[in-house]
Scaffold this active site. Structure first.
Site: not given
Ligand code: ADE
Length: 227
Positions: A88, A115, A153, A168
């Site tokens: 994330p 985590e 794609r 697209d």
């Molecule tokens: N792993 C956990 N959340 C994620 C996200 N938003 N993007 C990529 N991998 C992740």
């Protein structure tokens, strides 16, 4: 293009890789996608892959050993490829990053769980860290599927119609969102297809579509900024 996916949950990819566009592209030899279980690189009787964070804190972290050794083993099978780690905190995926990835001959996608990764995985492997958005998933698997789908794609031959990828949303130099589209019937619940689309006048149609795309892009930008 070859794509390797490294995960603790290989079964999550079965129907995704066999279905529709991606299944057909694999069958046609345009995409070579392989899934490797990170747990196969764990040692000890329990094949442990995660442990508690030093210094305390919630949850479990992926230990560096199984991840690093799995990546290195997969990289030894062919050229190193472009190594992506799904997290994330990574660069936020957009169509220009998807285009950048689609120019690689080989991608190696590493999915995290729990985590996150022990920081030494990043220090040793120096991956391209990517996020699919500012929210937290329970693992990188769904994010890896998003990448495989969006990148596939753009691989020549996969769509069968190169023009459709170019048209697209977010594609092309101006990165516009696609405007409205219509198919039959001409009237549905009292709503008509715009006359211009039935006119057969290709210049007028192209001008209308461009105007609609500019409008849709502007509305989307206003929504995003909350103004
Ligand atoms: N792993 C956990 N959340 C994620 C996200 N938003 N993007 C990529 N991998 C992740």
């Amino acid at each position: 293009m070859r794509i390797d996916i490294l995960t603790l949950f290989p079964e999550m990819f079965t129907s995704f890789l066999d279905g529709s566009l991606i299944g057909a592209a694999r069958a046609a030899g345009l995409l070579d996608v392989r899934v490797t279980n990170i747990r196969d690189f764990a040692t000890g009787v329990h094949r442990q892959v995660d442990d508690r964070p030093f210094g305390g804190g919630p949850g479990m972290l992926l230990m560096p050993g199984p991840v690093v050794e799995c990546v290195e083993a997969v990289q030894r099978q062919a050229d190193l490829g472009h190594l992506v780690m799904l997290t994330p905190g990574g660069r936020r995926l957009d169509q220009s990053i998807v285009e950048e990835l689609s120019r690689q001959d080989r991608l190696v996608l590493v999915c995290g769980r729990y985590e996150g990764f022990d920081e030494r995985v990043k220090a040793i492997l120096a991956p391209d860290e990517l996020s699919i958005g500012d929210y937290v998933l329970s693992g990188g698997e769904v994010a890896a599927m998003v990448i495989v789908d969006a990148v596939s794609r753009l691989v020549p031959g996969v769509l069968g119609d190169e023009e459709s990828a170019r048209q697209d949303s977010f594609s092309g130099a101006d990165r516009l969102v696609e405007g409205p589209q219509y198919t039959r019937p001409r009237q549905y619940r009292g709503l008509e297809v715009p006359e211009v689309l039935l006119s057969g006048d290709h210049r007028r149609i192209a001008a209308w579509r461009h105007e609609q795309a500019v409008d849709a892009t502007r509305r989307r930008t206003l929504q995003a900024t909350g103004s």
